[in-house]
Design a protein around this motif. Structure first.
Motif, PDB file in Angstrom:
ATOM      1  N   PRO A  60       0.834  -1.216   0.000  1.00 39.77           N
ATOM      2  CA  PRO A  60       0.000   0.000   0.000  1.00 39.77           C
ATOM      3  C   PRO A  60       0.862   1.256   0.000  1.00 39.77           C
ATOM      4  O   PRO A  60       2.010   1.229   0.466  1.00 39.77           O
ATOM      5  N   PRO A  61       0.353   2.363  -0.532  1.00 44.48           N
ATOM      6  CA  PRO A  61       1.123   3.615  -0.574  1.00 44.48           C
ATOM      7  C   PRO A  61       1.691   4.028   0.778  1.00 44.48           C
ATOM      8  O   PRO A  61       2.814   4.534   0.860  1.00 44.48           O
ATOM      9  N   SER A  62       0.940   3.797   1.863  1.00 44.26           N
ATOM     10  CA  SER A  62       1.404   4.235   3.181  1.00 44.26           C
ATOM     11  C   SER A  62       2.632   3.467   3.650  1.00 44.26           C
ATOM     12  O   SER A  62       3.322   3.896   4.579  1.00 44.26           O
ATOM     13  N   THR A  80       4.588  -8.465  -7.795  1.00 40.10           N
ATOM     14  CA  THR A  80       5.027  -8.317  -9.182  1.00 40.10           C
ATOM     15  C   THR A  80       5.733  -6.985  -9.413  1.00 40.10           C
ATOM     16  O   THR A  80       6.435  -6.823 -10.405  1.00 40.10           O
ATOM     17  N   ALA A  81       5.542  -6.037  -8.487  1.00 41.06           N
ATOM     18  CA  ALA A  81       6.175  -4.723  -8.644  1.00 41.06           C
ATOM     19  C   ALA A  81       6.444  -4.103  -7.281  1.00 41.06           C
ATOM     20  O   ALA A  81       5.686  -4.305  -6.336  1.00 41.06           O
ATOM     21  N   LEU A  82       7.556  -3.377  -7.206  1.00 46.40           N
ATOM     22  CA  LEU A  82       7.892  -2.629  -5.997  1.00 46.40           C
ATOM     23  C   LEU A  82       7.595  -1.150  -6.250  1.00 46.40           C
ATOM     24  O   LEU A  82       7.776  -0.662  -7.372  1.00 46.40           O
ATOM     25  N   PRO A  83       7.147  -0.415  -5.240  1.00 47.50           N
ATOM     26  CA  PRO A  83       6.832   1.006  -5.443  1.00 47.50           C
ATOM     27  C   PRO A  83       8.082   1.820  -5.735  1.00 47.50           C
ATOM     28  O   PRO A  83       9.141   1.588  -5.143  1.00 47.50           O
ATOM     29  N   SER A  84       7.957   2.767  -6.647  1.00 46.60           N
ATOM     30  CA  SER A  84       9.106   3.590  -7.031  1.00 46.60           C
ATOM     31  C   SER A  84       9.692   4.344  -5.847  1.00 46.60           C
ATOM     32  O   SER A  84      10.904   4.528  -5.749  1.00 46.60           O
ATOM     33  N   LEU A 189      -2.462  11.595 -10.684  1.00 46.43           N
ATOM     34  CA  LEU A 189      -1.078  11.553 -10.222  1.00 46.43           C
ATOM     35  C   LEU A 189      -0.806  10.398  -9.271  1.00 46.43           C
ATOM     36  O   LEU A 189       0.335   9.961  -9.127  1.00 46.43           O
ATOM     37  N   SER A 190      -1.850   9.888  -8.632  1.00 45.53           N
ATOM     38  CA  SER A 190      -1.660   8.775  -7.705  1.00 45.53           C
ATOM     39  C   SER A 190      -1.529   7.436  -8.421  1.00 45.53           C
ATOM     40  O   SER A 190      -1.196   6.424  -7.813  1.00 45.53           O
ATOM     41  N   VAL A 191      -1.776   7.439  -9.739  1.00 43.91           N
ATOM     42  CA  VAL A 191      -1.693   6.210 -10.541  1.00 43.91           C
ATOM     43  C   VAL A 191      -0.344   6.179 -11.246  1.00 43.91           C
ATOM     44  O   VAL A 191       0.131   7.200 -11.743  1.00 43.91           O
ATOM     45  N   LEU A 196      -1.429   4.024 -16.177  1.00 47.34           N
ATOM     46  CA  LEU A 196      -2.128   4.948 -17.069  1.00 47.34           C
ATOM     47  C   LEU A 196      -2.007   4.492 -18.517  1.00 47.34           C
ATOM     48  O   LEU A 196      -2.976   4.536 -19.278  1.00 47.34           O
ATOM     49  N   ARG A 197      -0.816   4.056 -18.891  1.00 46.59           N
ATOM     50  CA  ARG A 197      -0.593   3.568 -20.260  1.00 46.59           C
ATOM     51  C   ARG A 197      -1.496   2.374 -20.560  1.00 46.59           C
ATOM     52  O   ARG A 197      -2.139   2.309 -21.604  1.00 46.59           O
ATOM     53  N   ASP A 198      -1.568   1.440 -19.610  1.00 48.55           N
ATOM     54  CA  ASP A 198      -2.395   0.251 -19.814  1.00 48.55           C
ATOM     55  C   ASP A 198      -3.875   0.625 -19.886  1.00 48.55           C
ATOM     56  O   ASP A 198      -4.625   0.063 -20.690  1.00 48.55           O
ATOM     57  N   GLN A 199      -4.285   1.568 -19.041  1.00 42.21           N
ATOM     58  CA  GLN A 199      -5.684   2.004 -19.037  1.00 42.21           C
ATOM     59  C   GLN A 199      -6.042   2.658 -20.367  1.00 42.21           C
ATOM     60  O   GLN A 199      -7.126   2.414 -20.918  1.00 42.21           O
TER      61      GLN A 199
END
Length: 228
Positions: A60-62, A80-84, A189-191, A196-199
């Motif tokens: 989660p973002p927090s 599958t992914a780590l947050p930037s 901006l939270s996405v 966004l590209r996939d959407q």
């Protein structure tokens, strides 16, 4: 305060856990936990988190607010992914992401267990994703019809304002489309840029903009072969 060895087959943690603001160590390993509480970032005193051998798919973002965290073991999960923003966890010294189906960054990037290497990869990936999305915006703007643009806005839940309609009468459709897509990006901006590209590409497929999708597919193949 340290919590260790919570019951086996626990599938989720209570949100109330975040109230234990003095908690320094948490061991929730070998359970069936699918996600961490959305407010886990409230555990500002947390120094050690062991959550290996669970079913956690994302953080989660927090999570990026755990500024005191020094030791993290998330091996054996379904990440599958780590947050930037993981580079913001300045105190983090020991990490383990082994045995996760990581795509971003790839598994081999995480094998050395060095946060700097992971953070640097993610930073470059973000920059690359930004450039790819900008190129996709240009492809859409230069090739979409007015009717398809209206359908696209519907699929993206993006309202065409009176200002946009007025702009269309004074500037080219291409410029208007680009401005609207830039606004859509700013409003989300939270996405992540990749999301966004996939959407956007899903929406283009749904409205039958196949010629545009062919150009985007060609761009993706091209970017896999070169570096910006």
């Amino acid at each position: 305060m340290i919590l260790q060895h919570l019951p086996l087959e626990l599938t989720r943690l209570p949100e109330e856990l975040a109230n234990m603001i003095q908690l320094k160590g948490l061991d929730i390993s070998n359970n069936a936990i699918r996600e961490l509480p959305g407010n886990i970032g409230e555990l500002r005193s947390l120094v050690s988190l062991n959550a290996y051998n669970n079913q956690i798919r994302n953080l989660p973002p927090s999570f990026l607010s755990l500024s005191a965290l020094q030791q993290l073991d998330l091996s054996g999960n379904k990440l599958t992914a780590l947050p930037s923003g993981i580079y913001n966890l300045f105190s983090l010294k020991e990490i383990n992401f082994d045995d996760n189906p990581l795509l971003r960054p790839p598994v081999e990037i995480c094998k050395e267990k060095q946060l700097y290497t992971i953070a640097r990869y993610l930073q470059r990936a973000d920059e690359r994703d930004e450039k790819i999305l900008e190129k996709i915006f240009k492809i859409v703007a230069n090739n979409i019809t007015k009717a398809n643009f209206e359908f696209l806005c519907q699929k993206l839940n993006l309202a065409i304002s009176e200002t946009d309609k007025s702009t269309m009468s004074t500037v080219s459709l291409s410029e208007t489309v680009h401005q609207v897509l830039d606004r859509w990006k700013t409003e989300n901006l939270s996405v992540t840029t990749a999301a966004l590209r996939d959407q956007l590409t899903r929406a283009l497929t749904m409205i039958g903009a196949y010629e545009i999708m062919d150009k985007i597919t060609a761009l993706k193949l091209f970017t896999c072969a070169i570096k910006f």
